[in-house]
Design a protein around this motif. Structure first.
Motif, mmCIF file in Angstrom:
data_model
loop_
_atom_site.group_PDB
_atom_site.id
_atom_site.type_symbol
_atom_site.label_atom_id
_atom_site.label_comp_id
_atom_site.label_asym_id
_atom_site.label_seq_id
_atom_site.Cartn_x
_atom_site.Cartn_y
_atom_site.Cartn_z
ATOM 1 N N THR A 194 -8.501 54.513 27.541
ATOM 2 C CA THR A 194 -8.260 55.377 28.569
ATOM 3 C C THR A 194 -6.865 55.075 29.043
ATOM 4 O O THR A 194 -6.161 55.848 29.387
ATOM 5 C CB THR A 194 -9.117 55.130 29.742
ATOM 6 O OG1 THR A 194 -10.552 55.644 29.413
ATOM 7 C CG2 THR A 194 -8.826 55.876 31.061
ATOM 8 N N THR A 248 -9.314 60.153 27.038
ATOM 9 C CA THR A 248 -9.455 59.281 28.592
ATOM 10 C C THR A 248 -10.943 59.659 28.913
ATOM 11 O O THR A 248 -11.835 60.721 28.775
ATOM 12 C CB THR A 248 -8.594 60.351 29.626
ATOM 13 O OG1 THR A 248 -7.444 60.203 29.055
ATOM 14 C CG2 THR A 248 -8.883 59.630 30.843
ATOM 15 N N ARG A 301 -11.086 62.950 35.596
ATOM 16 C CA ARG A 301 -10.524 63.504 34.169
ATOM 17 C C ARG A 301 -10.304 64.789 34.027
ATOM 18 O O ARG A 301 -9.400 65.484 33.343
ATOM 19 C CB ARG A 301 -11.797 63.018 33.133
ATOM 20 C CG ARG A 301 -11.363 63.514 31.801
ATOM 21 C CD ARG A 301 -12.351 62.696 30.664
ATOM 22 N NE ARG A 301 -13.686 62.981 30.899
ATOM 23 C CZ ARG A 301 -14.738 62.629 30.265
ATOM 24 N NH1 ARG A 301 -14.460 61.950 28.900
ATOM 25 N NH2 ARG A 301 -16.085 62.890 30.402
ATOM 26 N N SER A 344 -5.091 63.107 25.675
ATOM 27 C CA SER A 344 -6.156 62.763 26.962
ATOM 28 C C SER A 344 -7.449 62.948 26.648
ATOM 29 O O SER A 344 -8.328 62.631 27.496
ATOM 30 C CB SER A 344 -5.569 63.955 28.008
ATOM 31 O OG SER A 344 -5.923 65.215 27.637
ATOM 32 N N SER A 362 -3.463 57.133 28.841
ATOM 33 C CA SER A 362 -2.900 57.498 30.088
ATOM 34 C C SER A 362 -1.466 57.140 30.182
ATOM 35 O O SER A 362 -0.706 57.857 30.760
ATOM 36 C CB SER A 362 -3.876 56.978 31.361
ATOM 37 O OG SER A 362 -5.042 57.439 31.238
ATOM 38 N N ALA A 367 -6.521 57.119 36.517
ATOM 39 C CA ALA A 367 -7.083 56.722 35.131
ATOM 40 C C ALA A 367 -6.673 55.318 34.899
ATOM 41 O O ALA A 367 -7.409 54.488 34.376
ATOM 42 C CB ALA A 367 -6.640 57.864 34.270
#
Length: 587
Positions: A331, A559, A397, A556, A335, A447
């Motif tokens: 994550t 994530t 998210r 992403s 990010s 995030a």
């Protein structure tokens, strides 16, 4: 699973998981009694009182002066160049020196604030910013002006990073969206008003200044620097009255505090980022990209940067400049890459979209700034509303995914813009990336802070600003290289039949920005072809940025939705008794 103790409050850090569940009950404080047994109790609900709101208001003032200072000068540079008899290169470094200095100092200021306190470093940054503003306002030459802008940048970098970090000291993770929203909205207002204010102040020229050729310290463009000083001084006076924090190293001597700072890590990071940013920003401007100056700076900067990473991983220092563990899960990695790409996208747009308006629609710099309003006025309310929504539902998210989708689509359809595009077309088109950027600001920030855990959240907040600033500097350089190369190709294609222009092709293609000022004097057929050249070149810039945004969208997907229900953990919280739980979130 690791445990960290702070003032006898034990908070267990959880591994990354899809469900975002915690091994401890949501929002609970876990107190360790004298027998070593853990007793769990419910903390009071977080309440933002007038004192906290006053601190946030001061932070907004800090953000406002930095945003204004970063954006007001662009429209005044032609006037300043005439007044101080400067060159185009000196005008370029007047803006670039601020960007470089404000980026480079951020991690070091954060590290020092861990030992000497947030308030002391805020006061230091404000004093440095005011000193730089005075130097710039009184500057009799471009050399002094660039020096003043560099000093301003050092102060501004400290204010920007400490605004982010301070919220992590005072507000629990889930509640931070609204307060970051206030700061984001203030930045947007400053960024929108900056060019308009700069243009208005630049037109105020005193009689004495006209007589002395700019040798006096008031009137005209100098008001740009005087304007921010009262705002900064108000913050300097009010902030100590409100921001009474726990001392991070209470009772420690000056020597102990100095030893607690990772000076080697700070030096390595400062040297590496300085070299890399100098290479990136001077390439194609002061030196050709492939000269030994640029290559040496870039290679040396990368080598020193790798040395800094190795130092942070292997150092025995208890407080490295940045804890590398904040990058240690997918994550966080996804990010931070997204933050870097967002910086590239944002500054490519802010830097090269005015070029489109000026070259293809014959707008003045001031009008081109107004034409940016569809994007700038979209970012702030979207970011503010999204931050509130994330705090309410506890999920971020969706912000990241929808944000990258809107950014990718928006940058992609900007390729439709040409020299004949109607204002209604580019207004509608420009709203889409504005919405995307607005969603990404809170989404990416939540995030990286959720992924870091609250013990390292100050480092995460610092790298959020630092990496985005690196992306912004890189964006200008990447956009410039793409635009310059494509402009040469488009120029040869569209103007090959005009011998009078072909004879001076090398001169025109060397500086496309300066060529805009000559368009009005050219014959209509030639001007038309040049407008097509600019539009075609910029389409390539938009396409590359859309590709980068698309890559960020794919990344992403890695994530994860981590929990935002983490108790506030800070060594520099407000000095105030908090019931039975020492790290209580009530302020």
């Amino acid at each position: 699973m690791t445990e960290s103790n702070l003032s006898d409050v034990r908070i267990t850090t959880r591994p990354e998981s899809d469900s975002g569940s915690l091994s401890w009950n949501k929002g609970h404080c876990q107190n360790v009694d004298s027998t070593g047994q853990t007793q769990t109790s419910e903390p009071p609900e977080f309440v933002a009182d007038r004192r906290l709101l006053g601190i946030i208001a001061c932070q907004c003032l800090m953000t406002l002066v930095v945003a204004l200072d970063a954006t007001t000068l662009s429209v005044a540079l032609p006037t300043i160049s005439m007044t101080l008899n400067g060159t185009a290169l000196e005008a370029y470094w007047t803006g670039t020196s601020f960007l470089l200095a404000s980026t480079i100092v951020q991690p070091t200021v954060k590290s020092i604030s861990h030992s000497f306190g947030r308030l002391m470093m805020i006061q230091f940054s404000l004093v440095v910013f005011i000193a730089g503003s005075l130097a710039a306002a009184l500057a009799p030459s471009f050399t002094v002006l660039i020096l003043g802008r560099t000093i301003q940048g050092i102060g501004a970098g400290g204010l920007v990073v400490l605004s982010e970090v301070l919220i992590t000291d005072l507000v629990p993770l889930r509640e931070r969206g609204i307060y970051y929203g206030y700061i984001s909205a203030t930045w947007a207002v400053g960024s929108v008003c900056g060019p308009l204010l700069g243009g208005a102040l630049t037109e105020i020229v005193s009689v004495d200044e006209m007589k002395l050729g700019g040798a006096v310290a008031y009137g005209g463009w100098r008001l740009i620097f005087w304007f921010n000083i009262p705002i900064a001084m108000i913050t300097l006076v009010v902030m100590p009255l409100l921001l009474r924090l726990k001392a991070p190293m209470a009772g420690a001597s000056l020597k102990e505090k100095l030893v607690s700072v990772d000076w080697i890590g700070a030096l390595l990071l400062t040297v590496s980022t300085t070299a890399i940013l100098l290479a990136v920003t001077s390439g194609g401007v002061q030196f050709p990209w492939k000269t030994w100056h640029n290559l040496l700076l870039l290679l040396g900067g990368v080598c020193v940067f790798m040395a800094w990473v190795s130092w942070c991983i292997l150092t025995p220092h208890p407080n490295p400049s940045i804890n590398m563990r904040i990058f240690g899960n997918q994550t966080a990695a996804a990010s931070y890459l997204g933050i870097y790409i967002q910086g590239i996208n944002l500054y490519c747009l802010l830097y090269y979209l005015p070029l489109y308006y000026e070259a293809c629609h014959s707008m003045t710099p001031l009008k081109s700034g107004i034409a940016l309003l569809p994007e700038m006025l979209t970012v702030a309310p979207i970011a503010f509303g999204a931050g509130i929504r994330v705090s309410k539902i506890g999920k971020y998210r969706w912000c990241v995914h929808i944000g990258w989708m809107m950014t990718t689509i928006g940058l992609g359809i900007m390729c439709l813009l040409d020299q004949d595009s109607h204002p209604s077309t580019w207004v509608v088109i420009n709203i889409l990336p504005g919405v995307g950027f607005g969603l990404l600001f809170p989404g990416l920030e939540f995030a990286i802070q959720a992924a870091a855990g609250q013990g390292d959240v100050a480092d995460a907040a610092t790298m959020y600003n630092f990496i985005r600033a690196l992306g912004q500097a890189t964006g200008v350089a990447i956009g410039g290289a793409i635009f310059q190369n494509q402009f040469t190709k488009e120029f040869s294609f569209h103007l090959k039949d005009y011998s009078v222009v072909v004879e001076s092709a090398s001169q025109y293609t060397k500086d496309p920005v300066a060529l805009i000022g000559m368009l009005a004097t050219m014959a209509a057929p030639i001007r038309r072809q040049l407008e097509m050249t600019y539009a075609g070149s910029l389409k390539t810039v938009w396409a590359v940025n859309a590709g980068l945004a698309g890559m960020a969208l794919l990344v992403s997907l890695f994530t994860k939705e981590l929990s935002l229900n983490e108790a506030l953990q800070s060594q520099q919280g407000l000095r105030e008794p908090h019931g039975h739980c020492e790290n209580d979130t009530r302020v």
